[in-house]
Design a protein around this motif. Structure first.
Motif, mmCIF file in Angstrom:
data_model
loop_
_atom_site.group_PDB
_atom_site.id
_atom_site.type_symbol
_atom_site.label_atom_id
_atom_site.label_comp_id
_atom_site.label_asym_id
_atom_site.label_seq_id
_atom_site.Cartn_x
_atom_site.Cartn_y
_atom_site.Cartn_z
ATOM 1 N N ALA A 1 -5.852 5.188 2.469
ATOM 2 C CA ALA A 1 -4.942 4.055 2.304
ATOM 3 C C ALA A 1 -3.909 3.984 3.423
ATOM 4 O O ALA A 1 -3.499 2.890 3.833
ATOM 5 N N SER A 2 -3.488 5.139 3.930
ATOM 6 C CA SER A 2 -2.462 5.142 4.974
ATOM 7 C C SER A 2 -2.956 4.519 6.276
ATOM 8 O O SER A 2 -2.156 4.153 7.142
ATOM 9 N N LEU B 1 1.219 5.105 -2.583
ATOM 10 C CA LEU B 1 0.801 6.414 -2.075
ATOM 11 C C LEU B 1 1.552 7.563 -2.733
ATOM 12 O O LEU B 1 1.117 8.715 -2.648
ATOM 13 N N ILE C 1 0.834 -1.202 0.000
ATOM 14 C CA ILE C 1 0.000 0.000 0.000
ATOM 15 C C ILE C 1 0.867 1.249 0.000
ATOM 16 O O ILE C 1 0.626 2.196 -0.760
ATOM 17 N N LEU D 1 -10.895 -0.616 0.530
ATOM 18 C CA LEU D 1 -10.040 0.424 -0.037
ATOM 19 C C LEU D 1 -10.414 0.682 -1.490
ATOM 20 O O LEU D 1 -10.438 1.834 -1.947
ATOM 21 N N ARG E 1 -11.851 4.247 -3.182
ATOM 22 C CA ARG E 1 -11.401 4.898 -4.421
ATOM 23 C C ARG E 1 -12.595 5.281 -5.281
ATOM 24 O O ARG E 1 -12.666 6.394 -5.816
ATOM 25 N N ARG F 1 -4.829 8.630 -0.531
ATOM 26 C CA ARG F 1 -3.711 8.283 0.350
ATOM 27 C C ARG F 1 -4.057 8.476 1.822
ATOM 28 O O ARG F 1 -3.475 7.820 2.687
ATOM 29 N N LEU G 1 -3.015 4.654 -5.455
ATOM 30 C CA LEU G 1 -3.741 5.089 -4.262
ATOM 31 C C LEU G 1 -3.441 6.536 -3.885
ATOM 32 O O LEU G 1 -3.824 6.977 -2.796
ATOM 33 N N SER H 1 -4.977 1.801 6.172
ATOM 34 C CA SER H 1 -5.447 0.459 5.823
ATOM 35 C C SER H 1 -4.744 -0.636 6.613
ATOM 36 O O SER H 1 -5.379 -1.595 7.067
ATOM 37 N N ALA I 1 -8.720 -4.558 1.818
ATOM 38 C CA ALA I 1 -8.354 -4.211 0.442
ATOM 39 C C ALA I 1 -9.601 -3.954 -0.396
ATOM 40 O O ALA I 1 -9.626 -3.039 -1.233
#
Length: 287
Positions: free
Chosen positions: A156-157, A143, A139, A196, A200, A153, A149, A159, A193
């Motif tokens: 995602a950071s 970023l 991941i 995530l 998006r 981000r 991602l 996740s 995932a």
């Protein structure tokens, strides 16, 4: 609620989610400090309500990291695809789930002498930690600018953190309080995932003006419908009745937007209006 109040309240919720101490200062009553609290939030909200919240709060909900802490799901509507089916005589998996949850809830809460919650710290088994590191690094590499991602981000950071939390829940549910197994983390990472990926899609469309967001939703629905039914034509009235946009003016605007992009054409067939899909879009590589 003003932006200052929104920022303050979101900040408080973030602190509770993180499990840190929270001091509440009062002018007219006694101030107090919350320690050892845990916060779980489950929200189900209609898209127009959420858009209004974003319009009023601006970028605060994302800028403060509030939305980054959520596992987002934005499912497609199932309206029109819900034929009646008889309920089963029993629900064995639900019953097993209820029994296990009851067992867990009956375990006394771990409180210290000050009545502060002191839960056991769960560690990761060696192979589970290796899996976590791999998940984190995959991941992290996306970023950077140009990464898949980059636009999410902030979400995602968090996740890898969310995957560890979810794995801990799986571990306690399946085997009780003990180090988190590889199987539990691997399952949790797959779920995170997926969420995530939903983030998006969700934030990508939410960041668009309503007109472009409608066009994107209509485009996705038309392509999915035509692929499923193996057609390239679909009636406008049918689209309005069964598609993602029910408002006539909004549907017209979305169709015009897609026409300008050469993704559809609106044609007349007698008195009927037909939406014709660009055949190249029905090839997955062309979409």
């Amino acid at each position: 609620m003003g932006k200052d109040s929104v920022m303050r309240n979101l900040g408080l919720l973030n602190q509770l989610w993180d499990g840190t101490s929270l001091t509440i200062d009062r002018r007219s009553t006694e101030s107090f400090t919350v320690r050892g609290a845990r916060l779980t939030v489950a929200l189900q909200v209609q898209e127009p309500t959420l858009r209004e919240f974003f319009a009023r709060s601006g970028a605060l909900a994302r800028g403060t990291g509030f939305f980054a802490r959520f596992l987002v799901a934005w499912p497609e509507s199932t309206q029109g695809y819900r034929p009646f089916t008889e309920a089963p005589a029993n629900w064995p998996h639900v019953a097993a789930f209820d029994r296990r949850i009851t067992e867990i809830l009956n375990i006394p809460a771990p409180l210290d002498e000050d009545e502060t919650l002191t839960p056991t710290l769960l560690t990761l088994e060696r192979d589970a930690k290796e899996c976590w590191i791999e998940f984190h690094n995959e991941i992290e590499s996306e970023l950077r600018s140009g990464g898949e991602l980059y636009d999410v981000r902030d979400v995602a950071s968090k996740s890898a953190d969310n995957a560890a939390r979810l794995a801990a829940l799986f571990q306690v549910f399946e085997q009780g309080i003990r180090p988190i197994s590889y199987e539990c983390f691997e399952s949790a990472s797959r779920i995170v995932a997926w969420h995530l990926s939903e983030s998006r899609r969700f934030f990508g469309e939410l960041a668009l003006p309503a007109e472009l967001a409608n066009a994107a939703r209509l485009d996705n629905w038309l392509i999915e419908y035509c692929r499923r039914e193996q057609v390239t034509l679909i009636g406008k009235n049918y689209t309005r009745q069964h598609g993602p946009i029910r408002d006539g003016a909004a549907l017209d605007a979305a169709i015009r937007e897609l026409e300008e992009l050469n993704r559809v054409q609106l044609e007349k067939d007698g008195k009927r209006l037909i939406i014709k899909i660009n055949p190249a879009l029905l090839n997955k590589e062309g979409a």
